[in-house]
Design a protein around this motif. Structure first.
Motif, PDB file in Angstrom:
ATOM      1  N   LEU A   2       0.838  -1.207   0.000  1.00 51.43           N
ATOM      2  CA  LEU A   2       0.000   0.000   0.000  1.00 51.43           C
ATOM      3  C   LEU A   2       0.869   1.253   0.000  1.00 51.43           C
ATOM      4  CD1 LEU A   2      -2.776   1.451   0.388  1.00 51.43           C
ATOM      5  CD2 LEU A   2      -2.414   1.207   2.836  1.00 51.43           C
TER       6      LEU A   2
ATOM      7  N   GLU B  59       1.183   4.032  -2.973  1.00 49.86           N
ATOM      8  CA  GLU B  59       0.719   5.406  -2.701  1.00 49.86           C
ATOM      9  C   GLU B  59       1.867   6.408  -2.799  1.00 49.86           C
ATOM     10  OE1 GLU B  59      -2.428   7.022  -1.632  1.00 49.86           O
ATOM     11  OE2 GLU B  59      -2.939   5.364  -2.967  1.00 49.86           O
TER      12      GLU B  59
ATOM     13  N   SER C  63      -3.143   4.850   9.518  1.00 49.84           N
ATOM     14  CA  SER C  63      -4.543   5.133   9.189  1.00 49.84           C
ATOM     15  C   SER C  63      -4.745   4.853   7.714  1.00 49.84           C
ATOM     16  CB  SER C  63      -4.841   6.605   9.501  1.00 49.84           C
ATOM     17  OG  SER C  63      -5.958   7.040   8.741  1.00 49.84           O
ATOM     18  N   SER C  64      -5.983   4.526   7.353  1.00 53.19           N
ATOM     19  CA  SER C  64      -6.261   4.263   5.937  1.00 53.19           C
ATOM     20  C   SER C  64      -6.122   5.550   5.125  1.00 53.19           C
ATOM     21  CB  SER C  64      -7.662   3.688   5.785  1.00 53.19           C
ATOM     22  OG  SER C  64      -8.613   4.627   6.278  1.00 53.19           O
TER      23      SER C  64
ATOM     24  N   ASN D 177      -4.090  -2.537  11.611  1.00 51.49           N
ATOM     25  CA  ASN D 177      -3.339  -2.860  10.396  1.00 51.49           C
ATOM     26  C   ASN D 177      -4.253  -3.279   9.236  1.00 51.49           C
ATOM     27  OD1 ASN D 177      -0.691  -2.157  10.503  1.00 51.49           O
ATOM     28  ND2 ASN D 177      -0.024  -4.013  11.552  1.00 51.49           N
TER      29      ASN D 177
ATOM     30  N   LEU E  50      -7.361  -2.688   8.872  1.00 51.02           N
ATOM     31  CA  LEU E  50      -8.195  -1.535   8.482  1.00 51.02           C
ATOM     32  C   LEU E  50      -7.410  -0.574   7.605  1.00 51.02           C
ATOM     33  CD1 LEU E  50     -10.297  -0.303  11.521  1.00 51.02           C
ATOM     34  CD2 LEU E  50     -11.112  -0.997   9.272  1.00 51.02           C
ATOM     35  N   THR E  51      -6.170  -0.342   7.982  1.00 52.30           N
ATOM     36  CA  THR E  51      -5.317   0.563   7.203  1.00 52.30           C
ATOM     37  C   THR E  51      -5.185   0.029   5.771  1.00 52.30           C
ATOM     38  OG1 THR E  51      -4.089   1.104   9.207  1.00 52.30           O
ATOM     39  CG2 THR E  51      -3.006   1.611   7.105  1.00 52.30           C
ATOM     40  N   ILE E  52      -4.980  -1.293   5.691  1.00 53.87           N
ATOM     41  CA  ILE E  52      -4.782  -1.903   4.366  1.00 53.87           C
ATOM     42  C   ILE E  52      -6.071  -1.816   3.539  1.00 53.87           C
ATOM     43  CG2 ILE E  52      -4.301  -4.084   3.173  1.00 53.87           C
ATOM     44  CD1 ILE E  52      -2.539  -4.711   5.769  1.00 53.87           C
TER      45      ILE E  52
ATOM     46  N   GLY F 249      -8.815   0.141   3.987  1.00 53.51           N
ATOM     47  CA  GLY F 249      -9.183   1.531   3.673  1.00 53.51           C
ATOM     48  C   GLY F 249      -8.183   2.180   2.742  1.00 53.51           C
ATOM     49  N   GLY F 250      -6.903   1.872   2.972  1.00 49.21           N
ATOM     50  CA  GLY F 250      -5.839   2.491   2.191  1.00 49.21           C
ATOM     51  C   GLY F 250      -5.953   2.117   0.717  1.00 49.21           C
ATOM     52  N   PHE F 251      -6.118   0.800   0.455  1.00 47.20           N
ATOM     53  CA  PHE F 251      -6.242   0.381  -0.947  1.00 47.20           C
ATOM     54  C   PHE F 251      -7.529   0.908  -1.582  1.00 47.20           C
ATOM     55  CE2 PHE F 251      -2.916  -2.919  -0.127  1.00 47.20           C
ATOM     56  CZ  PHE F 251      -2.074  -2.515  -1.149  1.00 47.20           C
TER      57      PHE F 251
ATOM     58  N   ARG G 106      -8.935   3.714  -0.952  1.00 50.74           N
ATOM     59  CA  ARG G 106      -8.645   5.104  -1.323  1.00 50.74           C
ATOM     60  C   ARG G 106      -7.756   5.156  -2.576  1.00 50.74           C
ATOM     61  NH1 ARG G 106      -9.394   8.961   3.032  1.00 50.74           N
ATOM     62  NH2 ARG G 106     -10.159   7.835   4.854  1.00 50.74           N
ATOM     63  N   SER G 107      -6.811   4.202  -2.624  1.00 49.45           N
ATOM     64  CA  SER G 107      -5.918   4.129  -3.778  1.00 49.45           C
ATOM     65  C   SER G 107      -6.714   3.920  -5.065  1.00 49.45           C
ATOM     66  CB  SER G 107      -4.976   2.944  -3.608  1.00 49.45           C
ATOM     67  OG  SER G 107      -3.666   3.391  -3.441  1.00 49.45           O
TER      68      SER G 107
ATOM     69  N   LYS H 141      -9.008   6.799  -6.622  1.00 46.73           N
ATOM     70  CA  LYS H 141      -8.373   7.912  -7.338  1.00 46.73           C
ATOM     71  C   LYS H 141      -8.466   7.738  -8.840  1.00 46.73           C
ATOM     72  CE  LYS H 141      -4.474   7.600  -5.113  1.00 46.73           C
ATOM     73  NZ  LYS H 141      -3.146   7.791  -4.482  1.00 46.73           N
TER      74      LYS H 141
ATOM     75  N   ALA I 227     -14.467   1.981   6.593  1.00 52.34           N
ATOM     76  CA  ALA I 227     -13.142   1.791   7.210  1.00 52.34           C
ATOM     77  C   ALA I 227     -12.835   2.981   8.123  1.00 52.34           C
ATOM     78  CB  ALA I 227     -12.076   1.660   6.141  1.00 52.34           C
TER      79      ALA I 227
END
Lengths: 125, 547
Positions: A16, A20, A101-102, B337, B339-341, B343-345, B347-348, B351, B370
């Motif tokens: 990730l 990013e 954080s996400s 962790n 959740l980060t993954i 939510g992060g992806f 968001r990725s 875009k 998330a």
């Protein structure tokens, strides 16, 4: 192009962050353990390290102490799932401290700030 | 030998002989007994016997010699009887005192017993006994108690009324203790206050006698040096005996006895008897005092035990809370962790997805949910952290004492003489206890390392206005100006071992507290580290009891 090293023992987090931060225009290398990170730091030049604290084997704080001792000019962003590490004195050696954080806005902001700071100190005669 | 004397009559009438006392009617009928007991008091009889030495060849002429010898023996016998009586009294008395000693741990009861013995006919029969005791703080000899008649007509009546019942000394003392002690104490209050004397007055008659540990028979107080005229006036007598009460070299008090009412001269016997009994009485008073102290200590100990139990319960509760905190943090970590993954992806991905694409809404949901979960997680963590606030009101004296206590062994090992100088009543201050302990420890450790061959170290707290200070001084080699400049930068260390993080971390901790660190030192003349903290002006938290 600034070169970043992301150190985290979770593969997906590495993916990730790498994705990013590459989008942000950085060149990103990743390491899953402290010793991997040490080997990479040994072999190539980096402008900044993003470091996870809770890792299997050598903890991020131990890696951090080594970096600060040997490469005191290399900025480090500590990245962790715990906010309680803010109380750990060794984490104070880091230049920034970000809770995972996400939403990576905060992390990206810190990286940008530290790189700019480094730039300006280099430009100073 | 016929000079109108009646010695040769077998029986006489009472009017024949003035020397036979009432109640001795038996002597009127028994010539032999009468001669041995009373005739020697009769001048006629003696004259007759003395005239028997007319003819030296007559054995009768030996009678006057024998007579002289007999009289001398009689006088001696009387004296010995008197002494035996005194000894008997002492033995009986000491026996009774020892009985009380074995059983009583009440100081007043022991004292009542002793003074009863001095003033009752069954004891020594002096008119008055006054007891001065060394007070608990060992500052002065304080008038504690006195026994005796207040005025002439009371003399003897005090004891007669109970002696009539033929009580033992012990019973008398008990009666006195129960019925008269309070009244007697009140009666002599003024006198007791006047007789109190500070122990520092080594020249004073009372203190001198106590320190010398030898009793005195003072025949004329007014000729004695070192007693105040108003004390003599308060006593109202010139002749007293002073008996120091000492137990194992420890000064307990002074017993003063006199014959304030009948003015009978005090005999050497009286003094010796009093001396004999001074020791067991001292011992008993001391023992009673010790018992009292023991009781006090016991109460303190019980209270301390209670406090300890309360503390233990508190610690147990805190441990439980800490465990809750740990569990929460661990759960949070394992959830954060993933959740980060996720939510992060999400968001990725979003875009690169145009707004009109239907998938965008799905991914937005992932991002939103998330984030919601992360917020819940943060709340839980905030709550568990709020259970252990890092900043709290603390007493800096407690902080200094705690740190000093933790390092005491190190200090002793390093042969460092450490002085703790705490200003009492300093205001409480907001600080992170754990961090400040670390900070103070680093500074003190630094000072210890500067004293490899021992020396002295001082920890001082002080406050002026709203400025609180903790100062650590050492008698080490001092710091050179160069070192002084870099001493708080990370990894700076003049020492072989150690991470060199100590003082730089201190600087950061203090910065977070809005506090500053002053380092003063010149080479060869020790170093002083001073932490300056500001007490909050708007909050007045009262002061602590200090240290």
């Amino acid at each position: 192009m600034a070169r970043l090293l992301v150190v985290d023992d979770e593969r997906d987090i590495r993916h990730l962050y790498a994705a990013e931060l590459s989008d942000e225009g950085y060149k990103v290398e990743t390491a899953g353990t402290g010793s991997e990170a040490a080997a990479l730091l040994e072999g190539q030049a980096f402008d900044l390290v993003v470091l996870d604290i809770q890792m299997k084997g050598e903890s991020g704080l131990q890696v951090l102490q080594k970096i600060v001792k040997e490469r005191s000019d290399l900025p480090v962003v500590l990245c962790t799932a715990f906010s309680c590490y803010k109380d750990d004195f060794s984490s104070w050696l880091a230049d920034a401290y970000v809770v995972k954080s996400s939403d990576l806005t905060e992390l990206k902001g810190e990286i940008r700030r530290l790189l700019e700071k480094k730039e300006s100190s280099l430009r100073r005669p | 030998m016929d000079n109108g004397c009646c010695w040769h009559k077998e029986q006489i009438a009472p009017e024949d002989c003035p020397y036979v006392r009432p109640g001795e009617s038996e002597l009127l009928l028994n010539r032999k007994k009468r001669i041995l007991k009373r005739c020697f008091e009769c001048p006629h009889f003696m004259e007759g016997l003395k005239g028997l030495d007319k003819d030296p060849g007559d054995p009768v002429s030996l009678v006057p010699c024998l007579l002289d010898e007999l009289q001398a023996l009689r006088i001696q016998t009387r004296e010995l009887s008197g002494q035996i009586e005194v000894r008997n009294r002492e033995v009986k008395f000491l026996h009774e005192v020892s009985l009380v000693l074995q059983t009583s741990v009440d100081r007043d009861e022991v004292i009542a017993m002793a003074l009863t013995a001095v003033t009752s006919g069954k004891g020594f029969g002096l008119n008055r006994a006054i007891l001065l005791l060394v007070d608990k703080e060992r500052h002065s000899l304080k008038g504690y108690f006195a026994v005796g008649p207040g005025k002439e007509e009371d003399a003897g009546r005090l004891w007669r009324e109970i002696e009539d019942h033929n009580y033992t000394l012990r019973e008398m003392a008990r009666l006195f203790f129960e019925q008269r002690m309070a009244a007697e104490r009140e009666k002599f209050k003024g006198l007791l206050e006047k007789l109190s004397t500070p122990l520092s007055r080594g020249d004073h008659l009372f203190i001198r006698t106590l320190n010398g540990q030898l009793s005195r028979h003072v025949e004329d107080l007014s000729r004695e040096s070192g007693i105040d005229p108003e004390q003599i006036a308060a006593l109202g007598v010139t002749e007293v005996v002073l008996v120091p009460l000492v137990s194992k070299e420890r000064r307990i008090g002074l017993l003063i006895a006199d014959n304030v009412i009948n003015r009978r001269p005090i005999s050497t016997e009286d003094l010796h008897s009093l001396e004999t009994f001074a020791l067991p009485v001292s011992f008993a008073i001391e023992r009673a005092a010790l018992y009292e102290r023991l009781q006090e200590e016991l109460v303190k100990l019980t209270e301390a035990h209670q406090r300890l139990q309360d503390q233990q319960e508190l610690i147990l509760r805190m441990e439980k809370m800490a465990l809750v905190g740990k569990i929460t943090a661990n759960i949070a970590h394992s959830i954060r962790n993933p959740l980060t993954i996720i939510g992060g992806f999400a968001r990725s991905l979003i875009k690169n997805i145009p707004p009109e694409d239907e998938k965008r809404r799905h991914i937005e949901s992932i991002v939103r949910e998330a984030r919601r979960l992360e917020e819940v997680l943060q709340e839980v963590l905030n709550y568990s952290e709020s259970l252990h606030p890092t900043f709290d009101l603390w007493d800096v004296n407690q902080l200094a004492t705690g740190v000093y206590g933790g390092l005491r062994e190190d200090l002793e090992l390093s042969v460092i003489d450490c002085r703790l100088d705490l200003q009492p009543g300093l205001p409480m201050i907001q600080l992170d206890y754990k961090k400040m302990v670390y900070c103070l420890r680093s500074i003190i450790n630094n000072a210890i390392e500067a004293l490899p061959r021992g020396g002295s170290l001082g920890i001082r707290t002080s406050g002026v206005g709203d400025d609180l200070q903790i100062t650590v001084t050492d008698s080490g080699p001092g710091i050179s100006p160069d070192v002084l400049r870099s001493v708080t930068s990370p990894f700076f260390s003049t020492k072989e071992e150690g991470s060199g993080l100590g003082l730089s971390l201190c600087a950061r901790i203090l910065e977070a507290h809005g506090a500053t660190l002053d380092i003063e030192g010149c080479e060869g003349d020790g170093t002083a580290f001073t932490i300056h903290m500001k007490t909050p002006k708007e909050e007045n938290h009262g002061s602590t009891s200090g240290g």
